[in-house]
Design an enzyme around this catalytic site. Structure first.
Site, short mmCIF file in Angstrom:
data_model
loop_
_atom_site.label_atom_id
_atom_site.label_comp_id
_atom_site.label_asym_id
_atom_site.label_seq_id
_atom_site.Cartn_x
_atom_site.Cartn_y
_atom_site.Cartn_z
N HIS A 39 38.32 50.39 47.60
CA HIS A 39 39.07 49.14 47.39
C HIS A 39 38.16 47.92 47.53
O HIS A 39 37.61 47.68 48.59
CB HIS A 39 40.19 49.09 48.43
CG HIS A 39 41.13 47.94 48.28
ND1 HIS A 39 41.45 47.12 49.34
CD2 HIS A 39 41.82 47.48 47.21
CE1 HIS A 39 42.30 46.21 48.93
NE2 HIS A 39 42.55 46.41 47.64
N GLU A 66 37.20 49.77 42.93
CA GLU A 66 38.22 48.84 42.44
C GLU A 66 37.71 47.42 42.61
O GLU A 66 36.98 47.13 43.57
CB GLU A 66 39.52 49.05 43.22
CG GLU A 66 40.71 48.24 42.74
CD GLU A 66 40.92 46.94 43.51
OE1 GLU A 66 41.83 46.18 43.13
OE2 GLU A 66 40.16 46.68 44.47
N ASP A 68 38.53 42.92 41.42
CA ASP A 68 39.46 41.90 40.94
C ASP A 68 38.70 40.90 40.08
O ASP A 68 37.60 40.48 40.44
CB ASP A 68 40.08 41.15 42.12
CG ASP A 68 40.71 42.09 43.14
OD1 ASP A 68 41.84 42.55 42.90
OD2 ASP A 68 40.07 42.35 44.18
N HIS A 81 38.90 38.30 44.89
CA HIS A 81 40.30 38.67 45.06
C HIS A 81 41.22 37.47 45.10
O HIS A 81 42.20 37.37 44.36
CB HIS A 81 40.48 39.50 46.33
CG HIS A 81 41.90 39.85 46.61
ND1 HIS A 81 42.73 39.05 47.37
CD2 HIS A 81 42.66 40.90 46.20
CE1 HIS A 81 43.94 39.60 47.44
NE2 HIS A 81 43.92 40.72 46.73
N GLU A 149 41.20 45.16 38.25
CA GLU A 149 42.47 44.44 38.33
C GLU A 149 42.33 43.05 37.73
O GLU A 149 41.48 42.25 38.15
CB GLU A 149 42.95 44.32 39.78
CG GLU A 149 44.27 43.54 39.87
CD GLU A 149 44.81 43.39 41.27
OE1 GLU A 149 45.75 42.59 41.45
OE2 GLU A 149 44.29 44.06 42.18
#
Length: 290
Positions: A39, A66, A68, A81, A149
């Site tokens: 993450h 992962e 952002d 993020h 994301e």
């Protein structure tokens, strides 16, 4: 030895690890255990969404990371993020008169000046907010896979098309990446539908937990439903798996954020396909070595 110093060596082992570990990338006919996704990189051990966090995940032998993506004032895609720079950089000190320090209000050059590591620890002083180009290049260099994301798409009109163009320019939209190395996710169903319409080959994941009765509405453009672990149940995972996604395979579930062994075992017992975690070493050790 610090993980960044050994990353080059350990990433060379990732191919061998991939052959040894039963990574769960497709459910049909498979009883493999869930994929482990780092993450924001291995964010328990390095500042989130930095290249150091990518390398830390690689040093731990983690295949999936992962991240952002958001957009600067002058149109650069950057990996961070929050929609504000305040929490994970020294923007408040460098630009004291620019509150509330929104990403969209700063140029790429201004953001490149910021320290995105000292807040986490002195060893990471001077780490930068990476551009998306630098981030995907590092993931590629490490032979890793990317769960990307699109963050706050309502703030950045057209970010879906821009992100896909960048991924294409960096070689991430060929068949090899599309089949097994890239998933684009968002909390916005509209954003995911746009991604699917623009590039139907890209696998997509909807963050959150739509009502089970509404899941068929998402099956036309989302390959995964990715809920918070607190909202998850075995029945819900089964309801997702019962549906066929846009690429003709059963829809999948990645659960977030799981950082301890008991919870990892619980969600694995539900049948999830992936576990998103700040502590990927803990989760992988729990699911693969017990």
């Amino acid at each position: 030895m610090h993980a960044r110093a050994v990353a080059a060596t350990t990433t060379a082992l990732l191919g061998a690890i991939a052959l040894l570990l039963p990574v769960h990338d497709a459910r049909a006919g498979s009883t493999a255990r869930p994929s482990v996704i780092a993450h924001r990189g291995a964010s328990a051990y390095a500042p989130e969404n930095t290249l150091s966090a990518v390398d830390e995940a690689a040093a731990l032998g983690i295949l999936w990371v992962e991240n952002d993506v958001q957009r600067t004032k002058d149109g650069e895609l950057v990996v961070i993020h929050d929609d504000s720079l305040r929490r994970t950089t020294d923007a408040e000190e460098v630009f004291p008169d620019r509150a509330p320090w929104k990403v969209k209000d700063f140029t790429a050059a201004e953001i490149a000046r910021l320290d995105a590591g000292s807040w986490f620890g002195a060893a990471y002083a001077g780490a930068r907010v990476p551009t998306l180009t630098a981030y995907v290049d590092r993931v590629e260099h490490n032979h890793q896979k990317l769960l990307l994301e699109i963050k706050n798409p309502e703030l950045y009109p057209g970010i879906e098309q821009q992100t896909l163009k960048l991924l294409g320019n960096e070689g991430w939209l060929d068949q090899r990446h599309l089949v097994g190395r890239l998933i684009v996710q968002s909390f916005s169903a509209g954003s995911l539908r746009t991604v699917h319409d623009l590039k139907p080959g890209v696998r997509t994941g909807l963050l959150g937990k739509p009502a089970a009765a509404d899941l068929p509405d998402y099956a036309g453009f989302a390959d995964l439903i990715n809920p918070s672990v607190a909202s998850l149940s075995r029945d819900y995972v089964s309801a997702v798996h019962a549906l066929t996604g846009p690429h003709g395979k059963p829809m999948e579930v990645f659960a977030w954020t799981v950082d301890d062994a008991p919870t990892a075992l619980t969600v694995a017992g539900y049948g999830v396909d992936g576990v998103i975690t700040n502590r990927p070493d803990v989760v992988r050790r729990t699911l693969y070595w017990y």
